[in-house]
Design an enzyme around this catalytic site. Structure first.
Site, PDB file in Angstrom:
ATOM      1  N   LYS A 163      11.231 -19.245  -0.268  1.00  0.00           N
ATOM      2  CA  LYS A 163      12.097 -18.718   0.778  1.00  0.00           C
ATOM      3  C   LYS A 163      11.427 -18.902   2.140  1.00  0.00           C
ATOM      4  CE  LYS A 163      15.208 -17.012  -2.069  1.00  0.00           C
ATOM      5  NZ  LYS A 163      16.636 -17.362  -2.054  1.00  0.00           N
ATOM      6  N   LYS A 262      26.985 -22.163  -8.047  1.00  0.00           N
ATOM      7  CA  LYS A 262      26.830 -20.858  -8.685  1.00  0.00           C
ATOM      8  C   LYS A 262      28.188 -20.426  -9.218  1.00  0.00           C
ATOM      9  CE  LYS A 262      23.017 -19.256  -5.753  1.00  0.00           C
ATOM     10  NZ  LYS A 262      22.641 -18.363  -4.629  1.00  0.00           N
TER      11      LYS A 262
END
Length: 368
Positions: A163, A262
């Site tokens: 991240k 997703k």
């Protein structure tokens, strides 16, 4: 498929360690589990993957529960379903609420595959009996992130996602690259940059990243096209793509070179399959993104990732990545960097009902 009853459960479990990104720090996870049983006694499982607060999308566990109970289940129960593809069409009268839709739609897919006596991945055209494992490191401390990467590589994971955010990017990636020059590495920005940060993002081109995921606004495809033209590193879209139309439009603009799919974000397994087919036809590689799921959603991700366009290892990790104990039996395991997909009918996993009772915080039984 004539649905007889539906069980809705809200479960809550602490993560083994906090997971942090540019928007949120997750310490515990809630989700809605869906069990649908037909009049022949077959049961399909689904999982609505919204978070407790609306930091990823506008949906939450509470809104999903409401939508499932008061809107989507009544729609589903109007008449029998012949094939799971019909569920998404039936839900078109409801705007957005993709994670609630996906939770119920996937349960129908599991039910359908069990009635057929087939593994789910074969029902949707999957070809691979095992999939490459990948993992996300949700830690912004460089030393701790490097320790996690070392541990994950030792477990056989083939791809690492980290991240990033402004002020936590170039130096962070540089240290990782110095330690692991050949690592399949990607960076997820969770929409924390703007076009004003272009010089900062261009500096990441030197590190040979697989991609930069969702660097700009969550609803943007126009500025991402500008950014992609200015970067050597492939841009991957996530939150920006929630419908087939979004993907078509972004492809026309040249907004991305990789797509994260997703199931929860796009409204179900069939919408996810359609996005896969579109990208495969256009030569765009796809990978399966993760949502810090419990085992039911993880099982659907594995089935989806067996399709031929999924050429990049996804966020497909073992059950013990986040949980001391998962809610499924057997638990998902990584062996030599891969996860074997079950050959049993449906998703191939069963609920650990004794453990489910311990982690369930609310439950409703709906008879149709």
């Amino acid at each position: 498929m004539e649905i007889k009853q539906i069980n809705l459960s809200i479960i809550k479990m602490p993560l083994k360690a906090p997971f942090e990104n540019a928007l949120e720090k997750v310490n515990e996870r809630e989700a809605v589990l869906i069990e649908i049983t037909d009049r022949d006694g077959f049961t399909g499982y689904g999982e609505a993957v919204a978070f407790s607060t609306p930091w990823y999308t506008e949906e939450t566990v509470k809104t999903c529960f409401h939508m499932l109970k008061d809107v989507l289940i009544p729609l589903l129960a109007k008449e029998p379903i012949a094939h799971p593809k019909e569920v998404s069409k039936r839900f078109r009268v409801v705007r957005r609420n993709h994670m609630a839709k996906a939770g119920l739609e996937t349960a129908v897919w599991d039910l359908y595959a069990k009635r057929k006596g087939m593994p789910l991945w074969k029902c949707i055209g999957g070809r691979m009996q095992s999939v490459a494992a990948g993992v996300a490191v949700g830690n912004h401390d460089t030393f701790e992130a490097l320790q996690q990467i070392e541990a994950f590589l030792g477990e056989g994971y083939e791809r690492i996602k980290v991240k990033i955010k402004p002020g936590h990017d170039e130096a962070f990636i540089r240290e990782i690259r110095q330690s692991y020059p050949n690592l399949k590495l990607m960076a997820d920005a969770n929409s924390s940059y703007t076009l004003d940060d272009l010089p900062r993002l261009q500096k990441l081109d030197e590190f040979g990243l697989l991609m930069i995921e969702q660097p700009l606004g969550t609803d943007d495809i126009v500025e991402h096209a500008v950014l992609q033209k200015a970067l050597k590193t492939p841009v991957c879209l996530d939150e920006s793509i929630v419908t087939y139309h979004h993907a078509e439009s972004a492809l026309r603009l040249g907004s991305f070179k990789v797509l994260n799919i997703k199931i929860g974000r796009v409204g179900g397994l069939w919408p996810a399959v359609r996005l896969h087919d579109l990208c495969l036809a256009k030569g765009i590689p796809v990978w399966c993104g993760g949502m810090i799921e419990f085992g039911i959603s993880r099982a659907f991700n594995l089935a989806l990732a067996t399709m031929p366009g999924f050429t990049i290892p996804g966020d497909l990790s073992a059950s013990n990545r986040f949980w001391e104990k998962d809610i499924i039996e057997p638990e998902v395991a990584v062996e030599n960097g891969r996860i074997r997909v079950p050959d049993a009918p449906g998703i191939g996993y069963e609920l650990n009902r004794e453990y489910l009772k311990k982690v369930r915080v609310y439950h409703e039984f709906i008879r149709l």
